[in-house]
Design an enzyme around this catalytic site. Structure first.
Site, PDB file in Angstrom:
ATOM      1  N   ASP A 102      38.494  39.079  29.355  1.00  0.00           N
ATOM      2  CA  ASP A 102      39.030  40.415  29.026  1.00  0.00           C
ATOM      3  C   ASP A 102      40.415  40.299  28.408  1.00  0.00           C
ATOM      4  OD1 ASP A 102      36.875  41.427  30.396  1.00  0.00           O
ATOM      5  OD2 ASP A 102      38.025  41.801  32.223  1.00  0.00           O
TER       6      ASP A 102
HETATM    7  N1  URA Z   1      35.541  38.856  35.147  1.00  0.00           N
HETATM    8  C1  URA Z   1      36.322  39.863  34.704  1.00  0.00           C
HETATM    9  O1  URA Z   1      36.364  40.922  35.298  1.00  0.00           O
HETATM   10  N2  URA Z   1      37.049  39.649  33.608  1.00  0.00           N
HETATM   11  C2  URA Z   1      37.046  38.499  32.919  1.00  0.00           C
HETATM   12  O2  URA Z   1      37.736  38.366  31.916  1.00  0.00           O
HETATM   13  C3  URA Z   1      36.233  37.475  33.396  1.00  0.00           C
HETATM   14  C4  URA Z   1      35.490  37.679  34.524  1.00  0.00           C
END
Ligand code: URA
Length: 234
Positions: A102
């Site tokens: 993310d």
């Molecule tokens: N889980 C999440 O919530 N975000 C990420 O970037 C990776 C795993």
């Protein structure tokens, strides 16, 4: 490099299909038709398939990047946000991220131009354990830990068992190591939300046995031969 491997590495087709093309006389090396198996191609040789010269296959590059906050895991962005491509822009080969993190997640991202490895690592069949360190709001009670370990509903999907370890519980937040095998969108954030703890920060610290270690934020390092062999063996 063997001719069939050269053609496959250039992304034209599979090695087996390349063998067929060679046997059928569709391949020329330096202008001469080649039908035998096992012909070697040297740097500088010109290989044509069906009359079209193919580009020399690029060397395979594998790097571990420590993604900072506020970068998107994409090669370009129409909204003008920083992309992880910028973190490796001094490498001439075009590298692609293996999977996603993310915008607000930091930590280990593997980038490579090896399409086969990307496919293997991101295919649900090869689910590899990914380790994250999350800072979550509130107290992560034993009941909540048990739920995360068993599997939680994150909106129409029940997660498979996770490995959860509280590194430190403070009065208002907890530092937690969580390992998951799946890679649903925002999965870790949704898992903690499902048990009532909002994620305040999230960092990926390992993909299988490949660790982020002391790599500084925004920096990259080449994976070692052992790490590449390990990833290919998964
Ligand atoms: N889980 C999440 O919530 N975000 C990420 O970037 C990776 C795993």
């Amino acid at each position: 490099m063997r001719l069939n491997k050269y053609i496959a590495s250039a992304g034209v087709c599979s090695r087996r299909k390349a063998d067929e093309l060679i046997a059928n006389g569709n391949v020329k090396v330096n202008g001469a038709s080649v039908r035998e198996h096992g012909v070697q191609v040297e740097p500088g040789d010109v290989v044509a398939v069906n009359g079209k010269v193919i580009e020399e296959p690029a060397d395979k590059i594998y790097v571990a990047v420590n993604k900072p906050l506020g970068y998107i895991t994409s090669m370009d962005d129409d909204k003008g946000r920083a992309t992880v491509a910028e973190l490796v822009d001094d490498i001439p080969e075009r590298l692609f991220p293996v999977g996603r993190l993310d915008y607000n997640t930091t930590g280990l991202l593997i980038m490579t131009n090896d399409g086969q490895l990307t496919y293997t690592l991101t295919h649900p069949k090869h689910e590899v354990w990914k380790t994250y360190v999350a800072v979550v709001a509130g107290v992560l009670s034993d009941t909540r830990i048990a739920k995360l370990r068993k599997g939680v509903d994150i909106g129409g999907f029940v997660t498979s068992p996770a490995k959860v370890k509280v590194i430190k519980q403070m009065p208002r937040h907890a530092v937690v190591e969580i390992k998951i095998r799946e890679g649903k969108n925002r999965q870790v954030r949704k898992m903690f939300a499902a048990v009532g703890n909002k994620v305040q920060s999230l960092e990926r610290t390992a993909i299988g046995d490949v660790r982020l270690g002391r790599l500084m934020s925004g920096h990259y390092r080449k994976l070692t031969r052992q790490e590449v062999e390990y990833l290919k063996s998964l």
